[in-house]
Structures are given as C-alpha cells and as structure tokens.
Design a protein around this motif. Structure first.
Motif, PDB file in Angstrom:
ATOM      1  N   GLY A 298       0.796  -1.217   0.000  1.00 54.37           N
ATOM      2  CA  GLY A 298       0.000   0.000   0.000  1.00 54.37           C
ATOM      3  C   GLY A 298       0.829   1.268   0.000  1.00 54.37           C
ATOM      4  N   GLU A 299       1.870   1.277  -0.827  1.00 60.56           N
ATOM      5  CA  GLU A 299       2.770   2.435  -0.968  1.00 60.56           C
ATOM      6  C   GLU A 299       3.558   2.745   0.304  1.00 60.56           C
ATOM      7  N   VAL A 300       3.663   1.781   1.186  1.00 60.42           N
ATOM      8  CA  VAL A 300       4.510   1.897   2.382  1.00 60.42           C
ATOM      9  C   VAL A 300       5.641   0.879   2.263  1.00 60.42           C
ATOM     10  N   ALA A 301       6.883   1.329   2.436  1.00 61.08           N
ATOM     11  CA  ALA A 301       8.046   0.442   2.382  1.00 61.08           C
ATOM     12  C   ALA A 301       8.315  -0.138   3.771  1.00 61.08           C
ATOM     13  N   TYR A 302       8.664  -1.414   3.809  1.00 63.33           N
ATOM     14  CA  TYR A 302       9.018  -2.083   5.067  1.00 63.33           C
ATOM     15  C   TYR A 302      10.494  -2.486   4.987  1.00 63.33           C
ATOM     16  N   VAL A 303      11.297  -1.984   5.919  1.00 64.54           N
ATOM     17  CA  VAL A 303      12.748  -2.148   5.867  1.00 64.54           C
ATOM     18  C   VAL A 303      13.258  -2.767   7.165  1.00 64.54           C
ATOM     19  N   ASP A 304      14.074  -3.791   7.021  1.00 67.52           N
ATOM     20  CA  ASP A 304      14.645  -4.544   8.149  1.00 67.52           C
ATOM     21  C   ASP A 304      16.086  -4.103   8.375  1.00 67.52           C
ATOM     22  N   ASP A 305      16.319  -3.396   9.478  1.00 62.48           N
ATOM     23  CA  ASP A 305      17.688  -3.070   9.897  1.00 62.48           C
ATOM     24  C   ASP A 305      17.891  -3.575  11.325  1.00 62.48           C
ATOM     25  N   SER A 306      17.569  -4.853  11.521  1.00 63.98           N
ATOM     26  CA  SER A 306      17.708  -5.454  12.845  1.00 63.98           C
ATOM     27  C   SER A 306      19.148  -5.397  13.350  1.00 63.98           C
ATOM     28  N   LYS A 307      20.105  -5.297  12.417  1.00 64.18           N
ATOM     29  CA  LYS A 307      21.529  -5.215  12.792  1.00 64.18           C
ATOM     30  C   LYS A 307      21.840  -3.923  13.536  1.00 64.18           C
TER      31      LYS A 307
ATOM     32  N   ILE B 115       9.076   8.186   8.748  1.00 64.64           N
ATOM     33  CA  ILE B 115       9.333   6.847   9.290  1.00 64.64           C
ATOM     34  C   ILE B 115       8.337   6.485  10.379  1.00 64.64           C
ATOM     35  N   VAL B 116       7.854   5.245  10.327  1.00 68.42           N
ATOM     36  CA  VAL B 116       7.258   4.611  11.498  1.00 68.42           C
ATOM     37  C   VAL B 116       8.327   3.670  12.041  1.00 68.42           C
ATOM     38  N   TRP B 117       8.804   3.992  13.203  1.00 67.17           N
ATOM     39  CA  TRP B 117      10.006   3.359  13.761  1.00 67.17           C
ATOM     40  C   TRP B 117       9.610   2.248  14.742  1.00 67.17           C
TER      41      TRP B 117
ATOM     42  N   ARG C 183      11.532  13.324  11.518  1.00 69.54           N
ATOM     43  CA  ARG C 183      11.292  12.284  10.521  1.00 69.54           C
ATOM     44  C   ARG C 183      10.257  11.263  10.979  1.00 69.54           C
ATOM     45  N   LEU C 184       9.850  11.308  12.229  1.00 72.87           N
ATOM     46  CA  LEU C 184       9.038  10.245  12.809  1.00 72.87           C
ATOM     47  C   LEU C 184       7.547  10.496  12.600  1.00 72.87           C
ATOM     48  N   ARG C 185       6.882   9.579  11.873  1.00 76.19           N
ATOM     49  CA  ARG C 185       5.429   9.572  11.758  1.00 76.19           C
ATOM     50  C   ARG C 185       4.827   8.955  13.019  1.00 76.19           C
ATOM     51  N   GLY C 186       5.503   7.942  13.526  1.00 75.10           N
ATOM     52  CA  GLY C 186       5.057   7.258  14.730  1.00 75.10           C
ATOM     53  C   GLY C 186       6.109   6.269  15.176  1.00 75.10           C
ATOM     54  N   VAL C 187       5.926   5.730  16.375  1.00 76.64           N
ATOM     55  CA  VAL C 187       6.897   4.791  16.943  1.00 76.64           C
ATOM     56  C   VAL C 187       6.150   3.635  17.601  1.00 76.64           C
TER      57      VAL C 187
ATOM     58  N   ALA D  79       1.239   4.154   9.550  1.00 80.28           N
ATOM     59  CA  ALA D  79       1.910   4.557   8.314  1.00 80.28           C
ATOM     60  C   ALA D  79       0.940   5.165   7.309  1.00 80.28           C
ATOM     61  N   ARG D  80       1.469   6.051   6.461  1.00 80.06           N
ATOM     62  CA  ARG D  80       0.739   6.668   5.366  1.00 80.06           C
ATOM     63  C   ARG D  80       1.508   6.405   4.067  1.00 80.06           C
TER      64      ARG D  80
END
Length: 480
Positions: free
Chosen positions: A342-351, A368-370, A391-395, A440-441
């Motif tokens: 839905g036009e939202v990117a999901y990114v994994d930076d678990s490192k 970002i939704v963090w 930068r934070l949309r939500g956490v 997210a938006r």
C-alpha cells in the motif's frame, strides 16, 4: 616488525596456553599443535558441547582444562586468547605478572602468515563502531572485480587463521577487525586501514571511551600506504595523527560532501577520488555513481567511499571500484527492503543494535514509522530521538528496555504517536508490524532499527529480523 616481514617463531616444544574453546580457540590450538607447540586449552565452561570439543582436541594430544579459565598453567610461555575474553581476567593478570605475552587470534594469524612457504598476502583492514562488515564485503567485491584473489575475513565470521594457513594463495585480504581483536594484536601492520567511525560501545569491556578509541586506533600502526579516516568524525582523524606509520604513508579522508585534496567524496551524485590521482590539487577521478551503491543510504555511501579508498590505495583501477560496488549485495538485516504494501516500504535493519547504527538508519528515510526496543546495554536515547524527531510519523516500542526510549520520546518528540507493546515474547513482532502499518501513510517507511540488542526476546538480531520479515510478508499476502 615491518609490514612485509614474516615472523619466524620456533614453536617446537613451546608451552602455549589457548584461552577459550570456540571459533578462534580451536583452530588456534590445532595450528599450534601441528607446529610442535605444547598446547593447553583452558575454558570457563564445562558443558556438554565443551566436553565434546575437548575430546576432539585431546585425541590429537592437546591438553584441555574445562571449568577453569582463571589459572595460568605452569611453564606457560605464551597465551593465545579468544578476542572476547576481558583484559582484567585473572588469567591475563597472572600472565602479566609472570611476563608472559598475550596474543589474540588475529595476532597469531599475523605471525603465521607465510608460514606455509607461500607469499604472505597484505592486509587491508577495516574497523569502526558501525559499518565494518558491509565495508569489508564491499572492499572484497571491488578487489574481485579487479581480478585479485581475495577474501573477506576476520570479525566477519571467517577465520583469519584459516585464510592465512589454507590452500588458497591470496593476493590481498579484506580484514574486518573488532576493538577486542585489535586490543590483542600488538604487532599487526596492515598495508592500509580505515576507522569508519567512533561511538561509545563495549565500554564495559574496555573500561572507558578513551581505551576503546585507543584500541581502534591500533589498526593504523605501521600502515605503509594509507590511513583512511572519516572527515565527518574528527576522532578518527585524531587517531591517524597519533599513529606511528611507515614513512610515506598518507592520511586519506572520505566525506559525503565535495572532497578536498587527499580525500574521496561525492559531487553531483558521483563518487570521486582526489587522493589517488596525478594532480590532486586540481583533478578528480570519477569512480561510480551514487546509484551504484546498494542501498544508496548516506551511511552506506560512506562505507562505499571507505572501501574505495582502501582499494585505490592498493592500486585498483576506477572501473573495478564501479563494477565491485554494482556487484555487491548487502547482508540480510542491514537496511534490507522486505516489501512495499500500500505504498509503504518495510525495511529490516535489525543489525542496528546500538544508537549510532540506528541514527544512520533513521537518517536514510524522510518519513518513518520506527519499530524499536530490546536490551539497551546501558545506552541513552535522548540524542538519537532529538536528531530523528522531525522524521518520525510514529513509533512502536517493544522489549525489556522500551521505557528508556519512550521517556526520551516524551522529552524530545512529545507530538509523535507512540504505541507501547507491553510484551517481550517473540510473537510481539507480528503485533508491532500491524500497529506500525496502522500509523503509516503512503510514502512512509516502516523501519525496524531497534537501537538495542535482541536477546531479551530473540536468540540474535538475525532471528529478530526474520520475525519482522515473516510478519511483513504475511501481511503482504493478506493484502494481495
């Protein structure tokens, strides 16, 4: 010992104590035993796995003492330690009192290189608080593109001992070194080295930020061609100034801005070199485009510039820098794009297990939704939240120490919506992803960058990242 010299130690009959059964201790014990040393392995643990490892070594004629890693065996002439053993352990204090030297696995590998009669490959070394593995793998990709026989080794998980004693004859090694490894590597002398950045980490082990920085700075000692530093992190340049290097070795900076002479940087979306060119006062050499870096996040472009600087110091041509960066694929759980829903990117930076790594991760995206939280390891989060607030949309918070992040958000970003998941079970990740999706938006990035260690909920950061990716993919399937 000069950079090109190879140590010739007579190991026959030498009493060596190896501290620790593990990925470095077992190969060290075997290598020393094969060379005629009288090896005793000491280990704190005495569990089933340790007993099985001990039995294998004892079958070779190696003595193993389980459950007692504190006492220095009689007649010990050298201690070889696993890198994680802390310097204040009684074993090392006893060694110091007896005048017995202590080496790490990196030091042993350095001393044994060329031992098999082959030419000893030079080392291009990388250290820093964050980005080491990515930079070393980028460097190896560039060196391979140049037609050189190489390997990414060291703290990256590939034994340096195996690399220097194995069948393959390398032209050059790309070596990742941790602060622990450098602490125990007094005679290491690399061809060229880079310190990517410095931020508080592992201070419980080193005792102070000054000691931590000093151990990182050891990577520059005796360099012959280039000491690569981060222009944006003056502490790295300070370490270059303090290093005792070979005559003619140069300080080479990397920057995300336009480079000055003896620097690599970025101009109009192009990675350029003003260090290894004929007239660095007036000329710059194009190396690659920002789009050749995967992913092209600011901190990853910095990694690419550091890798390029080390490769150029070794004489690699510009085209190989470009080709190597294009061929490089990042490891899992490092700014890894999982899916778009839905036009939202999901990114994994678990490192991103500390605040410094998370700061770089958050800087890569505009909205970002963090998803954050876990074991804080003594970290504070005020500076991180202050820098990222806009930068934070939500956490979405989870994990044992999530309250520390929530309190920082209350102080510095009170307008940002926060979902506090009061749970530390592994299933919390699915709920975290679902709640992040609600916040997210279109155009946002849902970013797992925990700023904390994972062991309160997961075996390691890999398992945490896999849980995030599984939850995202399940959501993608539902919306398909």
């Amino acid at each position: 010992m000069g950079s090109q010299e190879v140590s010739t130690v007579d190991w026959q009959g030498k009493h060596v104590t190896v501290a620790g059964l593990g990925v470095s201790g077992i190969p060290a014990a075997r290598a020393l035993h094969e060379r005629g040393a009288l090896v005793t392995v000491v280990n704190d643990g005495d569990d089933e796995r340790a007993r099985a490892q001990a039995a294998e070594l004892e079958a070779l004629g190696i003595t193993v003492r389980l459950g007692d890693g504190a006492t220095l065996p009689p007649s010990t002439e050298l201690v070889v330690t696993a890198p994680g053993w802390q310097p204040d352990k009684p074993l090392f204090l006893a060694a110091a009192e007896a005048g017995v030297p202590v080496w790490g696995d990196v030091e042993l590998a350095w001393r044994l290189r060329g031992d098999n009669g082959r030419k000893a490959a030079p080392w291009l070394a990388v250290t820093g608080t964050n980005g080491k593995t990515t930079t070393v793998r980028m460097l190896a990709s560039i060196l391979e593109a140049a037609g050189l026989r190489t390997a990414a080794v060291g703290n990256i998980g590939v034994s340096l001992l195996d690399a220097v004693l194995g069948e393959t004859e390398y032209d050059v090694l790309a070596v990742e070194l941790s602060s622990y490894q450098l602490h125990w590597a007094p005679s290491l002398r690399a061809h060229s080295s880079a310190v990517l950045n410095l931020a508080p980490d592992h201070l419980d082990w080193h005792g102070s930020m000054e000691a931590y920085a000093a151990d990182k700075g050891r990577v520059y000692e005796g360099n012959t061609v280039a000491c690569v530093y981060n222009v944006a992190d003056p502490a790295t340049e300070d370490l270059v100034r303090e290093a005792d290097v070979e005559e003619g070795c140069r300080a080479i900076g990397f920057t995300l801005g336009a480079p000055g002479p003896s620097q690599l940087g970025v101009v109009d979306g192009i990675l350029v070199d003003r260090a290894f060119v004929a007239n660095r006062q007036k000329q710059a050499q194009e190396l690659a485009e920002v789009g050749d870096v995967n992913p092209p996040a600011p901190h990853n472009i910095a990694n690419a510039l550091a890798a390029a600087a080390l490769a150029r110091a070794f004489g690699v041509e510009p085209a190989a820098v470009r080709d190597g960066l294009r061929a490089f694929r990042p490891d899992a759980h490092r700014i890894e794009h999982v899916a778009d829903i839905g036009e939202v990117a999901y990114v994994d930076d678990s490192k991103a297990t500390n605040t410094h790594a998370t700061e770089a991760s958050l800087a890569a995206y505009d909205s970002i939704v963090w998803i954050a939280g876990g074991l804080a390891k003594g970290a504070t989060f005020d500076e991180l939240v202050t820098g990222a607030a806009k930068r934070l949309r939500g956490v979405v918070l989870m994990g044992a120490d999530r309250a520390l992040i929530r309190e920082a958000l209350t102080r510095h970003a009170p307008e940002v919506p926060v979902v506090d998941l009061d749970r530390t079970d592994t299933g919390a990740m699915s709920e975290a992803v679902a709640r992040a999706a609600e916040l997210a938006r279109p155009g946002d990035t849902v970013l797992l960058a925990p700023a904390c260690a994972s062991m309160d909920m997961f075996t390691n950061y890999n398992k945490r990242g896999e849980a995030f990716a599984d939850a995202v993919r399940a959501r993608a399937d539902e919306s398909a």
